[in-house]
Design a protein around this motif. Structure first.
Motif, short mmCIF file in Angstrom:
data_model
loop_
_atom_site.label_atom_id
_atom_site.label_comp_id
_atom_site.label_asym_id
_atom_site.label_seq_id
_atom_site.Cartn_x
_atom_site.Cartn_y
_atom_site.Cartn_z
N GLU A 320 -41.88 -39.51 36.05
CA GLU A 320 -42.70 -38.44 35.48
C GLU A 320 -42.66 -37.27 36.44
N LEU A 321 -42.15 -36.14 35.97
CA LEU A 321 -42.06 -34.97 36.83
C LEU A 321 -43.45 -34.39 37.08
N ASP A 322 -43.63 -33.88 38.28
CA ASP A 322 -44.91 -33.26 38.63
C ASP A 322 -44.90 -31.83 38.07
N VAL A 323 -45.22 -31.73 36.79
CA VAL A 323 -45.20 -30.42 36.12
C VAL A 323 -46.57 -29.77 36.29
N PRO A 324 -46.64 -28.60 36.95
CA PRO A 324 -47.94 -27.97 37.15
C PRO A 324 -48.59 -27.57 35.83
N SER A 325 -49.91 -27.60 35.80
CA SER A 325 -50.62 -27.23 34.58
C SER A 325 -50.34 -25.77 34.24
N ALA A 326 -50.26 -25.51 32.94
CA ALA A 326 -49.99 -24.14 32.49
C ALA A 326 -51.20 -23.23 32.70
N THR A 327 -52.38 -23.82 32.92
CA THR A 327 -53.61 -23.05 33.07
C THR A 327 -54.33 -23.45 34.35
N SER A 328 -54.75 -22.45 35.14
CA SER A 328 -55.50 -22.73 36.37
C SER A 328 -57.00 -22.52 36.18
N VAL A 329 -57.35 -21.53 35.35
CA VAL A 329 -58.76 -21.20 35.14
C VAL A 329 -59.04 -21.09 33.64
N PHE A 330 -60.16 -21.65 33.20
CA PHE A 330 -60.54 -21.58 31.79
C PHE A 330 -61.95 -21.00 31.70
N ALA A 331 -62.11 -19.94 30.93
CA ALA A 331 -63.41 -19.27 30.83
C ALA A 331 -64.22 -19.77 29.64
N LYS A 351 -53.81 -10.42 35.52
CA LYS A 351 -53.13 -9.33 36.23
C LYS A 351 -52.91 -9.66 37.71
N ALA A 352 -53.81 -10.49 38.26
CA ALA A 352 -53.71 -10.90 39.66
C ALA A 352 -52.76 -12.10 39.84
N GLY A 353 -52.13 -12.52 38.73
CA GLY A 353 -51.15 -13.60 38.82
C GLY A 353 -51.71 -14.99 38.65
N VAL A 354 -52.96 -15.10 38.20
CA VAL A 354 -53.58 -16.41 37.99
C VAL A 354 -53.43 -16.80 36.52
N ALA A 355 -52.97 -18.01 36.25
CA ALA A 355 -52.83 -18.50 34.87
C ALA A 355 -54.22 -18.82 34.33
N ALA A 356 -54.65 -18.06 33.35
CA ALA A 356 -56.02 -18.20 32.87
C ALA A 356 -56.07 -18.21 31.35
N ASP A 357 -57.06 -18.95 30.81
CA ASP A 357 -57.24 -19.02 29.35
C ASP A 357 -58.73 -18.87 29.04
N PHE A 358 -59.04 -18.83 27.75
CA PHE A 358 -60.37 -18.42 27.29
C PHE A 358 -60.78 -19.29 26.11
N SER A 359 -62.07 -19.54 25.99
CA SER A 359 -62.57 -20.31 24.86
C SER A 359 -62.75 -19.39 23.65
N ARG A 378 -57.78 -26.20 36.60
CA ARG A 378 -58.45 -26.75 37.79
C ARG A 378 -59.91 -26.27 37.86
N TYR A 379 -60.14 -25.05 37.38
CA TYR A 379 -61.49 -24.49 37.44
C TYR A 379 -61.93 -23.96 36.09
N ALA A 380 -63.23 -24.10 35.81
CA ALA A 380 -63.83 -23.48 34.63
C ALA A 380 -64.81 -22.41 35.11
N VAL A 381 -64.80 -21.28 34.44
CA VAL A 381 -65.76 -20.21 34.73
C VAL A 381 -66.75 -20.17 33.56
N VAL A 382 -68.02 -20.52 33.85
CA VAL A 382 -69.03 -20.61 32.81
C VAL A 382 -70.08 -19.54 33.07
N LYS A 396 -66.80 -23.96 38.18
CA LYS A 396 -66.83 -25.43 38.20
C LYS A 396 -65.47 -26.01 38.54
N ASP A 397 -65.43 -26.88 39.55
CA ASP A 397 -64.21 -27.61 39.92
C ASP A 397 -64.06 -28.75 38.92
#
Length: 420
Positions: A320-331, A351-359, A378-382, A396-397
């Motif tokens: 199983e390849l260590d494929v990094p998650s497509a998302t680092s932060v989820f709001a 824009k700062a180069g962080v892979a981020a997604d949104f609810s 890896r992190y959620a921003v609530v 949140k970690d």
């Protein structure tokens, strides 16, 4: 379910499995990029004659497997069944060989099409990464390409593959062997189509997978017995360079590959976990192909490695390849104001180069946190109304479950520091 299905013998590449395919393409292309190969992309279809001349009229690819079409302007085209002829055509058209610095080193990645009988590891639409070195006759180039492919497979963690190696001779010694082989084949009990193939290119018969044909080929003349001194010396040097580089290979005197353009060095990567479709990649030298398609004499060598087959080989070895998650932060916004503010912060993070997604969709806390989990972030921003009134968000970690308030204005810096 949709009324429509993918055409027979094809597949859709969808997440999360598609991430593995991308990782495999990257692993194969990285060594060749580091060795000075530049990226080339060619059309998905070409003039039929490019393949009938180059790949060979006696091959299964041309006689049975090409997808052909006639355009409204009466051009006779084929979906590309392989990459080498297209890449060489493009290099000749762009006069890359006249710009000095031979060989011209090129790599490519794309989809190819053959009308095949569908089975595991054999599709009608398949993906390859290839590399070609055009315009130089040097055993070190042949060895380089084999070493780079070996490096790519080992980087992925593959171990149960073997490299088969042979020499097909050149225009000096192959005709003598061809005549000896044809004489031998004429004495066998072969069907009409196989006999016809033997007259066009007898080496194709050696590649026949049918047991009744293989049984009759015992005692057939061996090409290596007919190699001229120049070809023997050339092949010996390829072998010595591979051995010196610590690359293990097996001599296979019956290896001819499925394309007519090969001369001298030919090789195949095979894997024990793939059943009858054991080849994961292969290639060889094709010194006469440029002239076959109307170009000048340009001795060349290359390979193509199957992305689909390589993924199957990884699965067969349980890798199983260590494929990094497509998302680092989820709001996760709670309320309309939070939705507006966090969407702005997500845009800043991207824009700062962080892979981020949104609810999206106005979900409540429970549903939104489920989405955050599924995203692999890896992190959620609530944030809710009370957080925004205090000028903070909750970071949140998702691994430890720990949560801490972070100043809204410092969120981007805080996230980048944690991810670093």
């Amino acid at each position: 379910m949709s009324t429509f299905q993918a055409p027979k013998g094809t597949y859709d590449l969808i997440p999360p499995r598609s991430a593995t395919f991308l990782a495999v393409r990257d692993a194969i292309s990285t060594p060749v990029k580091n060795a000075g190969y530049g990226y080339i992309e060619t059309p998905g279809f070409e003039n039929v004659e490019l393949f009938s001349r180059g790949v060979g009229e006696s091959t299964d690819i041309v006689t049975k497997e090409m997808y052909t079409l006639t355009t409204k302007g009466n051009d006779y085209l084929a979906l590309r069944p392989e990459g080498t002829a297209s890449v060489l055509r493009a290099a000749l058209q762009a006069n890359l060989h006249k710009q000095g610095n031979l060989p011209v080193k090129l790599w490519y990645s794309g989809s190819y099409y053959r009308y095949e009988r569908q089975q595991a590891g054999r599709y009608r639409h398949f993906s390859q990464v290839g590399a070609e070195a055009i315009g130089a006759e040097d055993p070190a180039l042949d060895a380089e390409l084999i070493i780079l492919a070996d490096q790519a497979y080992r980087t992925l963690g593959l171990r149960n593959f073997r490299i088969l190696l042979n020499s097909l001779g050149d225009k000096e010694c192959r005709p003598v062997y061809r005549e000896a082989l044809q004489t031998f084949l004429r004495g066998l009990d072969l069907d009409e189509e196989t006999l016809r193939r033997a007259e066009i290119n007898p080496l194709r018969v050696l590649d026949d997978k049918r047991a009744d044909v293989q049984k009759q080929l015992v005692g057939a003349p061996v090409l290596t017995d007919y190699l001229c001194d120049a070809c023997k010396t050339y092949h010996a040097e390829v072998r010595e360079l591979l051995t010196a580089a610590g690359v293990a290979f097996e001599d296979d005197v019956k290896l001819v590959r499925g394309l007519d353009y090969y001369t001298r060095t030919t090789f195949e990567f095979v894997h024990g976990g793939l059943g009858s479709q054991s080849a994961v990649g292969g290639g060889g030298r094709y010194d006469g192909l440029s002239e076959m398609i109307g170009g000048p004499a340009l001795p060349s060598v290359g390979w193509a490695l199957g992305v689909d087959r390589t993924v199957l080989a990884l699965e067969a070895e349980g890798i199983e390849l260590d494929v990094p998650s497509a998302t680092s932060v989820f709001a996760v916004p709670l309320g309309e104001e939070a939705r507006r503010v966090l969407f702005g912060k997500i845009t800043e993070l991207r824009k700062a180069g962080v892979a981020a997604d949104f609810s999206y969709g106005g979900k409540g806390l429970k549903g939104a946190m489920k989405d955050a989990n599924r995203s692999g972030a890896r992190y959620a921003v609530v944030a809710g109304e009370r957080d925004l009134a205090e000028g903070v968000v909750q970071l949140k970690d998702m691994e430890s479950g720990e949560q801490e308030p972070v100043a809204l204005d410092a969120l981007v810096e805080a996230v980048r520091a944690k991810l670093a």
